[in-house]
Design a protein around this motif. Structure first.
Motif, PDB file in Angstrom:
ATOM      1  N   ARG A  19       0.823  -1.210   0.000  1.00  0.00           N
ATOM      2  CA  ARG A  19       0.000   0.000   0.000  1.00  0.00           C
ATOM      3  C   ARG A  19       0.857   1.259   0.000  1.00  0.00           C
ATOM      4  O   ARG A  19       0.541   2.241  -0.671  1.00  0.00           O
ATOM      5  CB  ARG A  19      -0.931   0.004   1.219  1.00  0.00           C
ATOM      6  N   ASN A  20       1.959   1.237   0.768  1.00  0.00           N
ATOM      7  CA  ASN A  20       2.873   2.381   0.767  1.00  0.00           C
ATOM      8  C   ASN A  20       3.428   2.638  -0.639  1.00  0.00           C
ATOM      9  O   ASN A  20       3.520   3.783  -1.087  1.00  0.00           O
ATOM     10  CB  ASN A  20       4.034   2.143   1.736  1.00  0.00           C
ATOM     11  N   PHE A  21       3.796   1.546  -1.324  1.00  0.00           N
ATOM     12  CA  PHE A  21       4.293   1.671  -2.695  1.00  0.00           C
ATOM     13  C   PHE A  21       3.229   2.285  -3.599  1.00  0.00           C
ATOM     14  O   PHE A  21       3.506   3.222  -4.361  1.00  0.00           O
ATOM     15  CB  PHE A  21       4.705   0.302  -3.238  1.00  0.00           C
ATOM     16  N   ALA A  22       2.009   1.756  -3.519  1.00  0.00           N
ATOM     17  CA  ALA A  22       0.926   2.226  -4.388  1.00  0.00           C
ATOM     18  C   ALA A  22       0.597   3.693  -4.135  1.00  0.00           C
ATOM     19  O   ALA A  22       0.449   4.478  -5.080  1.00  0.00           O
ATOM     20  CB  ALA A  22      -0.314   1.356  -4.179  1.00  0.00           C
ATOM     21  N   GLY A  37      13.149  13.346  -4.694  1.00  0.00           N
ATOM     22  CA  GLY A  37      14.102  12.279  -4.406  1.00  0.00           C
ATOM     23  C   GLY A  37      13.678  11.425  -3.238  1.00  0.00           C
ATOM     24  O   GLY A  37      13.764  10.186  -3.292  1.00  0.00           O
ATOM     25  N   ASN A  38      13.217  12.063  -2.165  1.00  0.00           N
ATOM     26  CA  ASN A  38      12.764  11.321  -0.988  1.00  0.00           C
ATOM     27  C   ASN A  38      11.532  10.480  -1.302  1.00  0.00           C
ATOM     28  O   ASN A  38      11.388   9.362  -0.795  1.00  0.00           O
ATOM     29  CB  ASN A  38      12.459  12.278   0.165  1.00  0.00           C
ATOM     30  N   LEU A  39      10.662  11.021  -2.138  1.00  0.00           N
ATOM     31  CA  LEU A  39       9.456  10.283  -2.511  1.00  0.00           C
ATOM     32  C   LEU A  39       9.811   9.051  -3.339  1.00  0.00           C
ATOM     33  O   LEU A  39       9.256   7.962  -3.128  1.00  0.00           O
ATOM     34  CB  LEU A  39       8.506  11.195  -3.283  1.00  0.00           C
ATOM     35  N   LEU A  40      10.744   9.199  -4.269  1.00  0.00           N
ATOM     36  CA  LEU A  40      11.190   8.056  -5.070  1.00  0.00           C
ATOM     37  C   LEU A  40      11.849   6.993  -4.193  1.00  0.00           C
ATOM     38  O   LEU A  40      11.630   5.792  -4.391  1.00  0.00           O
ATOM     39  CB  LEU A  40      12.167   8.514  -6.152  1.00  0.00           C
ATOM     40  N   PHE A  49      11.193   6.435  -1.041  1.00  0.00           N
ATOM     41  CA  PHE A  49      10.088   5.822  -0.292  1.00  0.00           C
ATOM     42  C   PHE A  49       9.383   4.772  -1.147  1.00  0.00           C
ATOM     43  O   PHE A  49       9.062   3.670  -0.673  1.00  0.00           O
ATOM     44  CB  PHE A  49       9.103   6.906   0.149  1.00  0.00           C
ATOM     45  N   ILE A  50       9.147   5.088  -2.412  1.00  0.00           N
ATOM     46  CA  ILE A  50       8.459   4.164  -3.326  1.00  0.00           C
ATOM     47  C   ILE A  50       9.279   2.890  -3.524  1.00  0.00           C
ATOM     48  O   ILE A  50       8.760   1.771  -3.367  1.00  0.00           O
ATOM     49  CB  ILE A  50       8.205   4.851  -4.687  1.00  0.00           C
ATOM     50  N   ALA A  81       8.762  -1.112  -2.355  1.00  0.00           N
ATOM     51  CA  ALA A  81       8.696  -2.174  -3.375  1.00  0.00           C
ATOM     52  C   ALA A  81       9.659  -3.298  -3.022  1.00  0.00           C
ATOM     53  O   ALA A  81       9.310  -4.494  -3.117  1.00  0.00           O
ATOM     54  CB  ALA A  81       9.022  -1.602  -4.745  1.00  0.00           C
ATOM     55  N   LEU A  82      10.869  -2.934  -2.591  1.00  0.00           N
ATOM     56  CA  LEU A  82      11.872  -3.924  -2.215  1.00  0.00           C
ATOM     57  C   LEU A  82      11.423  -4.731  -0.999  1.00  0.00           C
ATOM     58  O   LEU A  82      11.563  -5.970  -0.971  1.00  0.00           O
ATOM     59  CB  LEU A  82      13.198  -3.222  -1.919  1.00  0.00           C
TER      60      LEU A  82
END
Length: 289
Positions: free
Chosen positions: A60-63, A94-97, A99-100, A104-105
């Protein structure tokens, strides 16, 4: 320490963590039903509880992170969304990327420790979760795609326990798909005029409020129908059918509230739908117990 707390608050505002209540009950419904089938007990163990929760939260965090990142150009001119941390600069690009991708990892690694099927399906699941934001730019089916994103949760719960996909989990998933797609249509009524202006493909912006309410009602009828079929297919007790009936009543009142006053969409969206998942879980739990 104060700065760290503020970062956590910004992240929570970004992903709206309380909305996890929509998917988590259905993951756990699938897990307790699967456990009852294979173990003759609703308890599937601490390991799966922790791994399943980590998978659900990281997915959900990724989405949500991907959605906020991809929608920055849309959100910045929308008064309802302009104050989001992804738009006003509190969380940088950058921080948002980061986090995404870190979520995912985490999702893929945790899926690996559940079982091989969960691991291999984690990749297409991430693809589906990340695709939602693109659909609203060219198709009003975006509501259904969002439904699929959350509708994957019961199937994932069943896979975690059984390592295969049973029919009843697909029926439960279909119910979630139409439930989420329906309430997302209601939620989109708030942005109907803005979506028209920006050329976005929501059902309200394409077909108008009256038709949207009808389509939403149809989707929610299908949701209840699939949940009934799930209860039958999984051979659940009377309590589960009562849970389905109560869910139908909640959806009825949700429509009644929105029809009377569009300004109360938030109440219908957050409060009633949050209660629905929890109540359904409790009644399935009782039926198995």
């Amino acid at each position: 320490m104060t700065k760290f707390i503020q970062i956590l608050k910004d992240i929570n505002e970004l992903i709206v963590f309380k909305h996890s209540v929509f998917a988590l009950p259905f993951i756990f419904i699938a897990m307790i039903v699967a456990s009852k089938i294979i173990n003759d007990s609703i308890w599937f163990g601490w390991e799966l509880l922790i791994l399943g929760t980590l998978c659900a939260v990281s997915a959900r965090n990724f989405a949500m992170g991907a959605n906020r990142y991809l929608d920055r150009d849309i959100d910045k001119d929308n008064p309802r969304c302009a104050s989001r941390p992804s738009v006003d600069g509190r969380i940088g690009r950058g921080n948002l990327l980061f986090f995404i991708w870190i979520n995912a990892l985490i999702f893929v690694i945790v899926a690996y420790f559940i079982n091989s099927l969960a691991f291999w399906l984690s990749f297409p699941i991430l693809l589906i979760l990340g695709a939602y934001s693109y659909f609203k730019r060219f198709s009003s089916l975006a509501h259904v795609v969002l439904g699929v994103c959350l509708g994957l949760s019961p199937i994932a719960g069943a896979i975690a326990v059984l390592a295969y996909i049973p029919l009843w989990s697909i029926l439960l998933s279909c119910g979630v798909i139409f439930w989420v797609a329906g309430f997302d249509i209601l939620y989109s009524l708030q942005d109907m005029e803005y979506d028209k202006k920006m050329g976005l493909f929501s059902i309200p912006s394409i077909y108008g409020a009256k038709a949207s309410m009808f389509i939403c009602a149809l989707f929610h009828f299908l949701a209840v129908l699939f949940w009934l079929l799930f209860a039958i297919s999984a051979n659940l007790g009377v309590a589960a059918f009562i849970g389905v009936i109560i869910s139908a009543i909640i959806l009825y009142f949700e429509h009644r509230i929105v029809r009377r006053d569009f300004s109360k969409i938030d109440r219908a969206f957050f409060t009633l739908n949050g209660y629905l998942g929890i109540i359904f879980f409790v009644f399935v739990l009782v039926s198995l117990w």
